[in-house]
Design a protein around this motif. Structure first.
Motif, short mmCIF file in Angstrom:
data_model
loop_
_atom_site.label_atom_id
_atom_site.label_comp_id
_atom_site.label_asym_id
_atom_site.label_seq_id
_atom_site.Cartn_x
_atom_site.Cartn_y
_atom_site.Cartn_z
N SER A 293 -6.58 5.67 2.96
CA SER A 293 -5.52 4.73 2.57
C SER A 293 -4.66 4.32 3.77
O SER A 293 -4.01 3.28 3.74
CB SER A 293 -4.64 5.36 1.49
N GLU A 294 -4.64 5.17 4.79
CA GLU A 294 -3.89 4.84 5.99
C GLU A 294 -4.87 4.63 7.16
O GLU A 294 -4.75 5.23 8.22
CB GLU A 294 -2.90 5.95 6.32
N GLU A 295 -5.83 3.78 6.94
CA GLU A 295 -6.88 3.52 7.93
C GLU A 295 -6.29 3.07 9.26
O GLU A 295 -5.39 2.23 9.32
CB GLU A 295 -7.82 2.45 7.39
N ARG A 296 -6.84 3.65 10.34
CA ARG A 296 -6.40 3.28 11.69
C ARG A 296 -7.32 2.15 12.18
O ARG A 296 -8.50 2.37 12.45
CB ARG A 296 -6.50 4.49 12.61
N ALA A 297 -6.79 0.96 12.28
CA ALA A 297 -7.58 -0.20 12.68
C ALA A 297 -8.07 -0.03 14.11
O ALA A 297 -7.37 0.51 14.97
CB ALA A 297 -6.74 -1.47 12.56
N GLY A 298 -9.28 -0.50 14.36
CA GLY A 298 -9.84 -0.50 15.70
C GLY A 298 -10.41 0.82 16.14
O GLY A 298 -10.78 0.98 17.30
N VAL A 299 -10.52 1.78 15.21
CA VAL A 299 -11.10 3.07 15.53
C VAL A 299 -12.43 3.20 14.78
O VAL A 299 -12.47 3.07 13.56
CB VAL A 299 -10.17 4.24 15.13
N ARG A 300 -13.51 3.45 15.51
CA ARG A 300 -14.84 3.49 14.90
C ARG A 300 -15.31 4.95 14.75
O ARG A 300 -15.34 5.70 15.72
CB ARG A 300 -15.83 2.71 15.77
N LEU A 301 -15.67 5.31 13.53
CA LEU A 301 -16.24 6.63 13.27
C LEU A 301 -17.69 6.62 13.73
O LEU A 301 -18.48 5.76 13.33
CB LEU A 301 -16.17 6.95 11.78
N VAL A 302 -18.08 7.60 14.58
CA VAL A 302 -19.44 7.59 15.13
C VAL A 302 -20.22 8.86 14.78
O VAL A 302 -21.15 9.23 15.48
CB VAL A 302 -19.43 7.36 16.66
N ASN A 303 -19.85 9.50 13.68
CA ASN A 303 -20.72 10.56 13.15
C ASN A 303 -21.94 9.92 12.50
O ASN A 303 -22.04 8.70 12.38
CB ASN A 303 -19.97 11.41 12.13
N SER A 304 -22.89 10.76 12.05
CA SER A 304 -24.13 10.21 11.51
C SER A 304 -23.95 9.53 10.16
O SER A 304 -24.90 8.95 9.64
CB SER A 304 -25.19 11.31 11.40
N VAL A 305 -22.74 9.57 9.59
CA VAL A 305 -22.47 8.76 8.41
C VAL A 305 -22.42 7.28 8.78
O VAL A 305 -22.47 6.41 7.91
CB VAL A 305 -21.16 9.19 7.72
N ASN A 306 -22.29 6.98 10.06
CA ASN A 306 -22.32 5.61 10.56
C ASN A 306 -23.78 5.13 10.53
O ASN A 306 -24.64 5.72 11.19
CB ASN A 306 -21.78 5.59 11.99
N PRO A 307 -24.10 4.08 9.78
CA PRO A 307 -25.51 3.66 9.67
C PRO A 307 -26.13 3.24 10.99
O PRO A 307 -27.35 3.31 11.15
CB PRO A 307 -25.45 2.48 8.67
N ASP A 308 -25.33 2.80 11.95
CA ASP A 308 -25.89 2.43 13.25
C ASP A 308 -26.44 3.66 13.98
O ASP A 308 -27.40 3.55 14.75
CB ASP A 308 -24.83 1.74 14.11
N ARG A 309 -25.82 4.81 13.77
CA ARG A 309 -26.34 6.04 14.37
C ARG A 309 -27.76 6.30 13.88
O ARG A 309 -28.67 6.61 14.66
CB ARG A 309 -25.43 7.22 14.00
N LEU A 310 -27.97 6.21 12.58
CA LEU A 310 -29.30 6.48 12.02
C LEU A 310 -30.30 5.43 12.45
O LEU A 310 -31.46 5.74 12.73
CB LEU A 310 -29.22 6.55 10.49
N ALA A 311 -29.87 4.18 12.53
CA ALA A 311 -30.77 3.12 12.97
C ALA A 311 -31.25 3.38 14.40
O ALA A 311 -32.43 3.19 14.72
CB ALA A 311 -30.08 1.77 12.87
N GLY A 312 -30.36 3.83 15.27
CA GLY A 312 -30.76 4.12 16.64
C GLY A 312 -31.67 5.32 16.75
O GLY A 312 -32.60 5.35 17.56
N GLN A 313 -31.41 6.34 15.92
CA GLN A 313 -32.20 7.56 15.99
C GLN A 313 -33.65 7.36 15.57
O GLN A 313 -34.54 8.10 16.01
CB GLN A 313 -31.53 8.66 15.15
N LYS A 314 -33.92 6.35 14.77
CA LYS A 314 -35.31 6.14 14.34
C LYS A 314 -36.20 5.65 15.47
O LYS A 314 -37.43 5.68 15.33
CB LYS A 314 -35.37 5.18 13.15
N THR A 315 -35.62 5.25 16.60
CA THR A 315 -36.44 4.81 17.72
C THR A 315 -37.31 5.95 18.26
O THR A 315 -38.33 5.69 18.92
CB THR A 315 -35.58 4.25 18.86
#
Length: 371
Positions: free
Chosen positions: A165-187
């Motif tokens: 509810s108090e989201e910090r704008a401009g901060v990107r979560l980069v744990n594996s819950v981030n779909p881009d992490r999983l997309a990169g790992q499939k390489t």
């Protein structure tokens, strides 16, 4: 011949680095990137696929291969997904990265964040990170916050910061819950198929928070969909006994622990891992600490490959299933080694042979060696 002429001859007249494509460029048709995605790279990917002949003979699996992910820039497979996650964060205009970590994610996020000129915050459970991994993150300038509790608590905090509810704008979560992490790992799956000229019969991989096994499965399916390969491997996931959920084959043991255990990482990651297991007719199994350490030592002494101890769970699991007759010993088996041995120098030190004392003379050294 002048130095410039030598360089020109060796390089065939090509501009520097043109012989090594960037990971995101090579597989861009399978990744969520566009012309506006920054071309970030630290040289990740393209890790060796080693035919483990000696160890394969010892196990009874002559077509045993090792995907050595410790050769990535920060020493772990995390770099494959992190490069994409950070590039996408840059594209979106984010100024900071944040992650919960017990080690490898922190090191990777810190390195790629530094390369991208972004602030990096690592939230970790106090006292639960190996020194080598923590030092990597600190060396790259990450701000490290130690919280009381376990990894689940750390992940909960960073998810609340980036999506609550108090989201910090401009901060990107980069744990594996981030779909881009999983997309990169499939390489990693793409590279295995490229190197073998086909998909393996089995892909064995350590299971931590269970994201990587599903990422590899997605990669193999992508390659078959595009007809780059004709078959799919059976997915074999292995975790240390005592970690949870413990899954034997297709059966979950110790159900009283599952409610807590599936929150190690993201519960959705476990669900995806189970689907990868079931869809591939594979299995997820447990191996003991002793079995993992035996494989860890054998990898170094038989094949010269020094991996992070947890990485050896894949080899320990294959050895166990081969001994039980539960896999086809003649099949092509790829074991993913997820991290480099220097991630955990304490374990290496405990398992190292002690130096042999000798006088500083030829005869003294020969006598010490029994020569």
């Amino acid at each position: 011949m002048q130095g410039s002429d030598v360089r020109r001859q060796l390089g065939g007249g090509r501009p520097p680095l043109s012989g090594r494509p960037r990971l995101l460029e090579r597989y861009r048709s399978f990744l969520p990137i566009s012309d506006s995605t920054p071309r970030l790279s630290l040289g990740e990917g393209f890790t060796p696929l080693v035919h483990a002949r000696a160890l394969g003979r010892a196990i009874g699996c002559p077509l045993l291969f090792l995907k050595v992910e410790g050769m990535n820039p920060t020493g772990s497979f995390k770099d494959r997904g992190m490069v994409l996650a950070v590039a996408r964060a840059m594209e979106a205009g984010d100024g900071a990265l944040i992650c919960a970590s017990t080690g490898n994610t922190a090191a990777s996020a810190a390195a790629y964040g530094a390369s991208a000129g972004m602030e990096v915050v690592v939230v970790l459970p106090a006292g639960q990170i190996a020194a080598g991994k923590l030092l990597q993150a600190q060396a790259a300038g990450a701000r490290v916050v130690a919280v009381e509790g376990n990894f689940d608590d750390a992940l909960r905090v960073v998810r609340e910061i980036t999506g609550g509810s108090e989201e910090r704008a401009g901060v990107r979560l980069v744990n594996s819950v981030n779909p881009d992490r999983l997309a990169g790992q499939k390489t990693g799956a793409f590279e295995i198929c490229d190197d073998l000229g086909r998909a393996p019969d089995y892909l064995a991989i350590p299971v931590g928070n269970a994201a990587n096994i599903s990422a590899y499965w997605a990669g193999f399916r992508d390659y078959r969909r595009e007809r780059f390969v004709d078959s799919l491997p059976r997915m074999l996931g292995f975790q240390a006994a005592g970690a949870a959920p413990i899954v034997i084959g297709r059966r979950v043991d110790r159900p009283e622990t599952i409610a807590t255990a599936i929150r190690i990482g993201d519960p959705a990651s476990w669900d995806r891992a189970v689907r990868a297991r079931d869809d591939s007719d594979g299995r997820i199994d447990a191996v003991s600490d002793e079995e993992i350490l035996d494989a860890y030592r054998d990898l170094a002494r038989h094949e010269g490959i020094f991996c992070e101890p947890a990485s050896a769970a894949s080899v320990a699991g294959v050895r166990k299933l081969a001994a039980e007759g539960a896999i086809d010993r003649g099949g092509t088996i790829v074991c993913v080694l997820t991290g480099h041995g220097m991630k955990d120098p304490d374990t290496a030190r405990r398992n190292a042979l002690q130096p042999i004392a000798a006088p500083a003379t030829r005869d003294g050294v020969r006598a010490a060696l029994g020569w």
